[in-house]
Design a protein around this motif. Structure first.
Motif, PDB file in Angstrom:
ATOM      1  N   LYS A 179       0.805  -1.218   0.000  1.00 19.06           N
ATOM      2  CA  LYS A 179       0.000   0.000   0.000  1.00 19.06           C
ATOM      3  C   LYS A 179       0.842   1.273   0.000  1.00 19.06           C
ATOM      4  CE  LYS A 179      -4.485  -1.542   1.538  1.00 19.06           C
ATOM      5  NZ  LYS A 179      -5.679  -1.206   2.364  1.00 19.06           N
ATOM      6  N   GLU A 180       2.164   1.133   0.016  1.00 25.95           N
ATOM      7  CA  GLU A 180       3.037   2.301  -0.058  1.00 25.95           C
ATOM      8  C   GLU A 180       3.704   2.438  -1.421  1.00 25.95           C
ATOM      9  OE1 GLU A 180       5.797   2.527   3.168  1.00 25.95           O
ATOM     10  OE2 GLU A 180       4.304   1.950   4.674  1.00 25.95           O
ATOM     11  N   ARG A 181       3.501   1.458  -2.297  1.00 27.90           N
ATOM     12  CA  ARG A 181       4.228   1.458  -3.573  1.00 27.90           C
ATOM     13  C   ARG A 181       3.749   2.556  -4.515  1.00 27.90           C
ATOM     14  NH1 ARG A 181       4.220  -5.121  -4.193  1.00 27.90           N
ATOM     15  NH2 ARG A 181       5.737  -5.497  -2.506  1.00 27.90           N
ATOM     16  N   ALA A 182       2.445   2.837  -4.513  1.00 33.97           N
ATOM     17  CA  ALA A 182       1.947   3.908  -5.377  1.00 33.97           C
ATOM     18  C   ALA A 182       2.597   5.235  -5.008  1.00 33.97           C
ATOM     19  CB  ALA A 182       0.428   4.004  -5.283  1.00 33.97           C
ATOM     20  N   GLY A 183       2.738   5.472  -3.716  1.00 31.54           N
ATOM     21  CA  GLY A 183       3.408   6.685  -3.269  1.00 31.54           C
ATOM     22  C   GLY A 183       4.863   6.728  -3.687  1.00 31.54           C
ATOM     23  N   GLU A 184       5.541   5.571  -3.632  1.00 27.05           N
ATOM     24  CA  GLU A 184       6.940   5.511  -4.046  1.00 27.05           C
ATOM     25  C   GLU A 184       7.086   5.781  -5.542  1.00 27.05           C
ATOM     26  OE1 GLU A 184      10.230   4.767  -2.412  1.00 27.05           O
ATOM     27  OE2 GLU A 184       8.824   5.935  -1.216  1.00 27.05           O
ATOM     28  N   VAL A 185       6.175   5.226  -6.351  1.00 31.21           N
ATOM     29  CA  VAL A 185       6.206   5.498  -7.792  1.00 31.21           C
ATOM     30  C   VAL A 185       6.026   6.989  -8.045  1.00 31.21           C
ATOM     31  CG1 VAL A 185       5.052   5.109 -10.000  1.00 31.21           C
ATOM     32  CG2 VAL A 185       5.423   3.190  -8.435  1.00 31.21           C
ATOM     33  N   SER A 186       5.060   7.592  -7.356  1.00 39.19           N
ATOM     34  CA  SER A 186       4.827   9.025  -7.508  1.00 39.19           C
ATOM     35  C   SER A 186       6.079   9.822  -7.145  1.00 39.19           C
ATOM     36  CB  SER A 186       3.656   9.461  -6.620  1.00 39.19           C
ATOM     37  OG  SER A 186       3.483  10.856  -6.665  1.00 39.19           O
ATOM     38  N   LYS A 187       6.715   9.472  -6.043  1.00 38.98           N
ATOM     39  CA  LYS A 187       7.913  10.186  -5.610  1.00 38.98           C
ATOM     40  C   LYS A 187       9.052  10.049  -6.613  1.00 38.98           C
ATOM     41  CE  LYS A 187      11.185  10.423  -1.749  1.00 38.98           C
ATOM     42  NZ  LYS A 187      11.515   9.881  -0.405  1.00 38.98           N
ATOM     43  N   LEU A 188       9.292   8.827  -7.073  1.00 36.03           N
ATOM     44  CA  LEU A 188      10.393   8.580  -7.999  1.00 36.03           C
ATOM     45  C   LEU A 188      10.150   9.228  -9.364  1.00 36.03           C
ATOM     46  CD1 LEU A 188      11.067   4.847  -7.090  1.00 36.03           C
ATOM     47  CD2 LEU A 188      12.599   6.778  -6.638  1.00 36.03           C
ATOM     48  N   VAL A 248      -0.551   8.967  -9.041  1.00 36.04           N
ATOM     49  CA  VAL A 248      -0.704   7.570  -9.438  1.00 36.04           C
ATOM     50  C   VAL A 248      -2.030   7.055  -8.887  1.00 36.04           C
ATOM     51  CG1 VAL A 248       0.232   5.239  -9.290  1.00 36.04           C
ATOM     52  CG2 VAL A 248       1.787   7.192  -9.489  1.00 36.04           C
ATOM     53  N   LEU A 249      -2.901   6.604  -9.789  1.00 38.26           N
ATOM     54  CA  LEU A 249      -4.173   5.985  -9.401  1.00 38.26           C
ATOM     55  C   LEU A 249      -4.030   4.491  -9.664  1.00 38.26           C
ATOM     56  CD1 LEU A 249      -7.739   7.217 -10.531  1.00 38.26           C
ATOM     57  CD2 LEU A 249      -7.199   4.902  -9.786  1.00 38.26           C
ATOM     58  N   GLU A 250      -3.709   3.755  -8.607  1.00 30.42           N
ATOM     59  CA  GLU A 250      -3.520   2.314  -8.715  1.00 30.42           C
ATOM     60  C   GLU A 250      -4.872   1.619  -8.579  1.00 30.42           C
ATOM     61  OE1 GLU A 250      -1.309  -1.386  -6.373  1.00 30.42           O
ATOM     62  OE2 GLU A 250      -1.063   0.677  -5.655  1.00 30.42           O
ATOM     63  N   LYS A 251      -5.354   1.057  -9.686  1.00 29.34           N
ATOM     64  CA  LYS A 251      -6.668   0.419  -9.688  1.00 29.34           C
ATOM     65  C   LYS A 251      -6.603  -0.959  -9.030  1.00 29.34           C
ATOM     66  CE  LYS A 251      -6.775   1.091 -14.171  1.00 29.34           C
ATOM     67  NZ  LYS A 251      -7.118   1.278 -15.601  1.00 29.34           N
ATOM     68  N   ARG A 280       3.085  14.665   0.743  1.00 32.17           N
ATOM     69  CA  ARG A 280       2.896  13.244   0.480  1.00 32.17           C
ATOM     70  C   ARG A 280       1.518  12.853   0.968  1.00 32.17           C
ATOM     71  NH1 ARG A 280       7.295  11.432   2.205  1.00 32.17           N
ATOM     72  NH2 ARG A 280       6.859  10.909   4.373  1.00 32.17           N
ATOM     73  N   GLU A 281       0.718  12.287   0.075  1.00 33.77           N
ATOM     74  CA  GLU A 281      -0.662  11.968   0.434  1.00 33.77           C
ATOM     75  C   GLU A 281      -1.109  10.721  -0.306  1.00 33.77           C
ATOM     76  OE1 GLU A 281      -5.017  14.234   0.632  1.00 33.77           O
ATOM     77  OE2 GLU A 281      -3.233  15.251  -0.145  1.00 33.77           O
ATOM     78  N   VAL A 282      -1.776   9.834   0.390  1.00 31.83           N
ATOM     79  CA  VAL A 282      -2.345   8.629  -0.206  1.00 31.83           C
ATOM     80  C   VAL A 282      -3.817   8.557   0.174  1.00 31.83           C
ATOM     81  CG1 VAL A 282      -2.282   6.119  -0.365  1.00 31.83           C
ATOM     82  CG2 VAL A 282      -0.147   7.394  -0.115  1.00 31.83           C
ATOM     83  N   VAL A 283      -4.673   8.478  -0.816  1.00 35.76           N
ATOM     84  CA  VAL A 283      -6.111   8.378  -0.598  1.00 35.76           C
ATOM     85  C   VAL A 283      -6.567   6.999  -1.060  1.00 35.76           C
ATOM     86  CG1 VAL A 283      -8.385   9.325  -1.141  1.00 35.76           C
ATOM     87  CG2 VAL A 283      -6.396  10.852  -0.966  1.00 35.76           C
ATOM     88  N   GLU A 284      -7.228   6.270  -0.202  1.00 36.35           N
ATOM     89  CA  GLU A 284      -7.741   4.950  -0.529  1.00 36.35           C
ATOM     90  C   GLU A 284      -9.250   5.026  -0.693  1.00 36.35           C
ATOM     91  OE1 GLU A 284      -6.637   1.914   2.181  1.00 36.35           O
ATOM     92  OE2 GLU A 284      -7.583   0.310   1.038  1.00 36.35           O
ATOM     93  N   VAL A 285      -9.726   4.842  -1.919  1.00 37.62           N
ATOM     94  CA  VAL A 285     -11.152   4.922  -2.211  1.00 37.62           C
ATOM     95  C   VAL A 285     -11.725   3.515  -2.226  1.00 37.62           C
ATOM     96  CG1 VAL A 285     -12.896   5.643  -3.883  1.00 37.62           C
ATOM     97  CG2 VAL A 285     -10.833   7.029  -3.563  1.00 37.62           C
ATOM     98  N   ASP A 286     -12.616   3.227  -1.281  1.00 40.06           N
ATOM     99  CA  ASP A 286     -13.220   1.897  -1.219  1.00 40.06           C
ATOM    100  C   ASP A 286     -14.716   1.949  -1.507  1.00 40.06           C
ATOM    101  OD1 ASP A 286     -14.224   2.993   1.078  1.00 40.06           O
ATOM    102  OD2 ASP A 286     -13.565   1.394   2.418  1.00 40.06           O
ATOM    103  N   VAL A 287     -15.129   2.945  -2.298  1.00 40.20           N
ATOM    104  CA  VAL A 287     -16.520   2.992  -2.742  1.00 40.20           C
ATOM    105  C   VAL A 287     -16.865   1.666  -3.426  1.00 40.20           C
ATOM    106  CG1 VAL A 287     -18.115   4.119  -4.356  1.00 40.20           C
ATOM    107  CG2 VAL A 287     -16.480   5.487  -3.044  1.00 40.20           C
ATOM    108  N   GLU A 288     -18.028   1.123  -3.101  1.00 42.03           N
ATOM    109  CA  GLU A 288     -18.411  -0.172  -3.659  1.00 42.03           C
ATOM    110  C   GLU A 288     -18.545  -0.099  -5.175  1.00 42.03           C
ATOM    111  OE1 GLU A 288     -22.108  -3.411  -3.486  1.00 42.03           O
ATOM    112  OE2 GLU A 288     -22.155  -1.595  -2.246  1.00 42.03           O
ATOM    113  N   GLY A 289     -17.938  -1.059  -5.864  1.00 44.28           N
ATOM    114  CA  GLY A 289     -18.066  -1.164  -7.311  1.00 44.28           C
ATOM    115  C   GLY A 289     -18.828  -2.419  -7.693  1.00 44.28           C
ATOM    116  N   GLY A 290     -18.996  -2.647  -8.981  1.00 46.60           N
ATOM    117  CA  GLY A 290     -19.648  -3.865  -9.441  1.00 46.60           C
ATOM    118  C   GLY A 290     -18.734  -5.067  -9.316  1.00 46.60           C
TER     119      GLY A 290
END
Length: 374
Positions: free
Chosen positions: A217-226, A232-235, A268-278
């Motif tokens: 859960k920290e890798r998206a932030g690392e990609v953004s930093k590098l 980075v919106l990691e689906k 540095r900010e990470v937002v986790e969206v857990d809105v229900e999907g199909g």
């Protein structure tokens, strides 16, 4: 809905995101998941154009989608029409002549430009792209792009022009393949949003040099930093949206952002969206996401240009807000469509539900009452 925030900054614009002043990763604070702060929703609402009769055509967003070749015509259509269904005013598809007629036949609402010809001279296409992109607010790249050399060459050219013109960009699908091979194309450009799926994210992480020891859960932030602060919106089962401008590769100048004290923008900010999907995943849903994020970025550009709003939200904040908003609406439309269609869901089922999904997420009040209705 949940959010996990790792932030470092000295300003007080977004108090509910809990801001901490630090440039040292080891001293950043990881907060537990919590309801999405109301501040984030309110900030997104501020960059949504009002439907009150004050704006003319084009001031609610002019979106461009670059993609569409012999084998791929559905993906650019889904991205472009999703932008319109969310509320953008105009949606253009920039494609190969081999894809143009099919895309035109899908909808008369799209403006199709078949200028990416394999036989055309580079200089001719360059001139046409510069003229066209100067009239747009955002460029969505990747849906239906393909990996043919001439299409990849034109995509690199378009991205370079977009950067010169300080456009917001969304990179998905084969545009991510392109960036993975040449990270400098996007490095340091904070106006970019990358939307990788599981496979694309793994490939992008390896290209960027993210250590396998970094927690998932920290890798998206690392990609953004590098990559210098790109969003980075990691689906995935939940969408992780990361923005990290604390690295050396970040440059407000390269992103054509002039917002005063650069140290103040080290966030540095990470937002986790857990809105229900199909529960049904089918080809094309990622293209819908690209289109909705693109539409919101187009609104952000109109906001930046002063078409509406009070200008209180920094431009550097707009890509993250667009990614969060696009994720929430797309996941909601997927859930609605799945409830109607079940296992037989196809991406087209989501399109007419984007408006209802928008209203569910952001509220009917954004219709501006009866004044905003046609």
């Amino acid at each position: 809905m949940s959010v996990r925030c790792e932030v470092c900054a000295s300003h007080k614009l977004f108090p509910l995101v809990y801001l901490y002043r630090t440039l040292d990763r080891s001293s950043a604070i990881t907060l537990p998941t919590m309801p999405v702060p109301r501040s984030i929703i309110q900030q997104i609402k501020q960059v949504i154009p009002p439907l009150n009769g004050t704006l003319h055509k084009g001031q609610s967003g002019r979106v461009g989608v670059l993609g569409g070749a012999l084998d791929y015509t559905g993906a650019p259509f889904f991205a472009a029409i999703s932008a319109l269904r969310l509320g953008a005013d105009l949606s253009h598809v920039i494609c190969s002549p081999t894809a143009a007629q099919a895309i035109k036949s899908y909808s008369p609402d799209l403006i199709v430009h078949p200028i990416l010809s394999e036989e055309a001279s580079y200089a001719k296409v360059e001139g046409e792209l510069k003229s066209l992109l100067s009239r747009l607010h955002v460029l969505v790249m990747g849906p239906g792009l393909g990996r043919e050399e001439y299409m990849q060459t034109y995509a690199r050219l378009a991205l370079s022009i977009a950067r010169e013109q300080a456009m917001f960009v969304v990179l998905d699908a084969d545009a991510l393949y392109m960036v993975g091979k040449e990270l400098s194309l996007v490095k340091g450009y904070c106006r970019a949003v990358l939307t990788p799926n599981v496979v694309e994210f793994k490939r992008l992480s390896e290209s960027a040099g993210v250590s396998p020891d970094v927690p998932a859960k920290e890798r998206a932030g690392e990609v953004s930093k590098l990559l210098g602060g790109v969003v980075v919106l990691e689906k995935g089962p939940t969408d992780l949206i990361a923005s990290d401008t604390t690295g050396e590769a970040t440059s407000l100048e390269a992103s054509k952002l002039d917002e005063g004290d650069e140290e103040r923008q080290r966030v540095r900010e990470v937002v986790e969206v857990d809105v229900e999907g199909g529960l049904k995943r089918c080809g094309g849903q990622g293209d819908v996401l690209s289109g909705t994020v693109g539409a919101m970025l187009a609104w952000g550009k109109c906001y930046e240009d002063g078409a509406f709003g009070d200008g209180s939200i920094p431009t550097s904040r707009l890509p993250l807000l667009a990614a969060v908003g696009g994720s929430m609406v797309t996941r909601t439309s997927s859930r609605m469509a799945f409830r109607l269609q079940g296992r037989g869901l196809v991406t087209q089922d989501m399109l007419p539900l984007l408006g209802k999904s928008f209203s569910e997420v952001f509220g009917e009040d954004l219709w501006a009452g009866d004044k905003g209705r046609l």
